[in-house]
Design a protein around this motif. Structure first.
Motif, PDB file in Angstrom:
ATOM      1  N   UNK A 124       0.831  -1.207   0.000  1.00 42.24           N
ATOM      2  CA  UNK A 124       0.000   0.000   0.000  1.00 42.24           C
ATOM      3  C   UNK A 124       0.865   1.256   0.000  1.00 42.24           C
ATOM      4  N   UNK A 125       1.923   1.244   0.807  1.00 46.83           N
ATOM      5  CA  UNK A 125       2.837   2.378   0.866  1.00 46.83           C
ATOM      6  C   UNK A 125       3.518   2.604  -0.487  1.00 46.83           C
ATOM      7  N   UNK A 126       3.976   1.527  -1.099  1.00 44.25           N
ATOM      8  CA  UNK A 126       4.625   1.621  -2.405  1.00 44.25           C
ATOM      9  C   UNK A 126       3.668   2.189  -3.449  1.00 44.25           C
ATOM     10  N   UNK A 127       2.439   1.693  -3.453  1.00 47.64           N
ATOM     11  CA  UNK A 127       1.447   2.169  -4.422  1.00 47.64           C
ATOM     12  C   UNK A 127       1.141   3.650  -4.216  1.00 47.64           C
ATOM     13  N   UNK A 128       0.984   4.056  -2.957  1.00 50.07           N
ATOM     14  CA  UNK A 128       0.709   5.470  -2.666  1.00 50.07           C
ATOM     15  C   UNK A 128       1.879   6.342  -3.093  1.00 50.07           C
ATOM     16  N   UNK A 145       4.054   5.797  -5.424  1.00 50.39           N
ATOM     17  CA  UNK A 145       4.083   5.882  -6.892  1.00 50.39           C
ATOM     18  C   UNK A 145       3.001   6.824  -7.415  1.00 50.39           C
ATOM     19  N   UNK A 146       1.775   6.675  -6.868  1.00 46.20           N
ATOM     20  CA  UNK A 146       0.662   7.525  -7.322  1.00 46.20           C
ATOM     21  C   UNK A 146       0.926   9.003  -7.073  1.00 46.20           C
ATOM     22  N   UNK A 147       1.608   9.295  -5.975  1.00 40.93           N
ATOM     23  CA  UNK A 147       1.835  10.698  -5.603  1.00 40.93           C
ATOM     24  C   UNK A 147       3.215  11.205  -6.025  1.00 40.93           C
ATOM     25  N   UNK A 148       3.950  10.348  -6.741  1.00 41.04           N
ATOM     26  CA  UNK A 148       5.281  10.715  -7.235  1.00 41.04           C
ATOM     27  C   UNK A 148       6.206  11.160  -6.102  1.00 41.04           C
ATOM     28  N   UNK A 149       6.173  10.379  -5.021  1.00 39.67           N
ATOM     29  CA  UNK A 149       7.034  10.653  -3.868  1.00 39.67           C
ATOM     30  C   UNK A 149       7.739   9.364  -3.485  1.00 39.67           C
ATOM     31  N   UNK A 150       8.716   9.486  -2.618  1.00 40.06           N
ATOM     32  CA  UNK A 150       9.388   8.287  -2.134  1.00 40.06           C
ATOM     33  C   UNK A 150       8.589   7.694  -0.975  1.00 40.06           C
ATOM     34  N   UNK A 151       8.840   6.415  -0.715  1.00 44.85           N
ATOM     35  CA  UNK A 151       8.189   5.786   0.446  1.00 44.85           C
ATOM     36  C   UNK A 151       8.612   6.504   1.725  1.00 44.85           C
ATOM     37  N   UNK A 152       9.867   6.925   1.783  1.00 44.44           N
ATOM     38  CA  UNK A 152      10.346   7.655   2.968  1.00 44.44           C
ATOM     39  C   UNK A 152       9.574   8.954   3.169  1.00 44.44           C
ATOM     40  N   UNK A 153       9.310   9.670   2.077  1.00 43.76           N
ATOM     41  CA  UNK A 153       8.553  10.923   2.185  1.00 43.76           C
ATOM     42  C   UNK A 153       7.146  10.672   2.723  1.00 43.76           C
ATOM     43  N   UNK A 154       6.490   9.646   2.203  1.00 42.07           N
ATOM     44  CA  UNK A 154       5.132   9.323   2.650  1.00 42.07           C
ATOM     45  C   UNK A 154       5.150   8.899   4.114  1.00 42.07           C
ATOM     46  N   UNK A 155       6.097   8.042   4.480  1.00 42.08           N
ATOM     47  CA  UNK A 155       6.188   7.564   5.869  1.00 42.08           C
ATOM     48  C   UNK A 155       6.522   8.722   6.811  1.00 42.08           C
ATOM     49  N   UNK A 156       7.430   9.604   6.400  1.00 45.00           N
ATOM     50  CA  UNK A 156       7.812  10.752   7.231  1.00 45.00           C
ATOM     51  C   UNK A 156       6.594  11.637   7.499  1.00 45.00           C
ATOM     52  N   UNK A 157       5.803  11.887   6.451  1.00 43.66           N
ATOM     53  CA  UNK A 157       4.598  12.704   6.620  1.00 43.66           C
ATOM     54  C   UNK A 157       3.607  12.026   7.565  1.00 43.66           C
TER      55      UNK A 157
END
Length: 86
Positions: free
Chosen positions: A13-17, A19-31
């Motif tokens: 789910x994290x990987x898909x999100x 990719x969809x938002x054109x961000x890294x997994x680290x960026x999504x997790x950090x947020x």
């Protein structure tokens, strides 16, 4: 530096999100961690404010209480407290 283990479904789910938002997994997790920490910090601040209001209610100056409550709520973020009890 922080390393965490995710179950395969959550990582997918994290990987898909990411990719969809054109961000890294680290960026999504950090947020996500920042929002979690902020939310729980707000919970502590909310409990403190409720305690102040309850303390003020024991007094007789309701005008002061209403003014204080209005002042506290003026800076309150748009946050759904739901059915939480202080």
């Amino acid at each position: 530096m922080l390393g965490i283990r995710l179950n395969p479904d959550l990582e997918a789910d994290l990987t898909a999100l990411a990719r969809r938002t054109h961000r890294t997994k680290s960026d999504v997790a950090r947020e996500a961690v920042r929002e979690y920490v902020d939310r729980h910090s707000l919970d502590a601040e909310y409990r403190r404010q409720v305690a102040l209001v309850h303390e003020a209610q024991r007094g007789s100056d309701m005008d002061w209480l209403e003014a204080m409550a209005a002042d506290l709520m003026a800076d309150e973020p748009d946050y759904d407290w739901g059915d939480r009890k202080p």
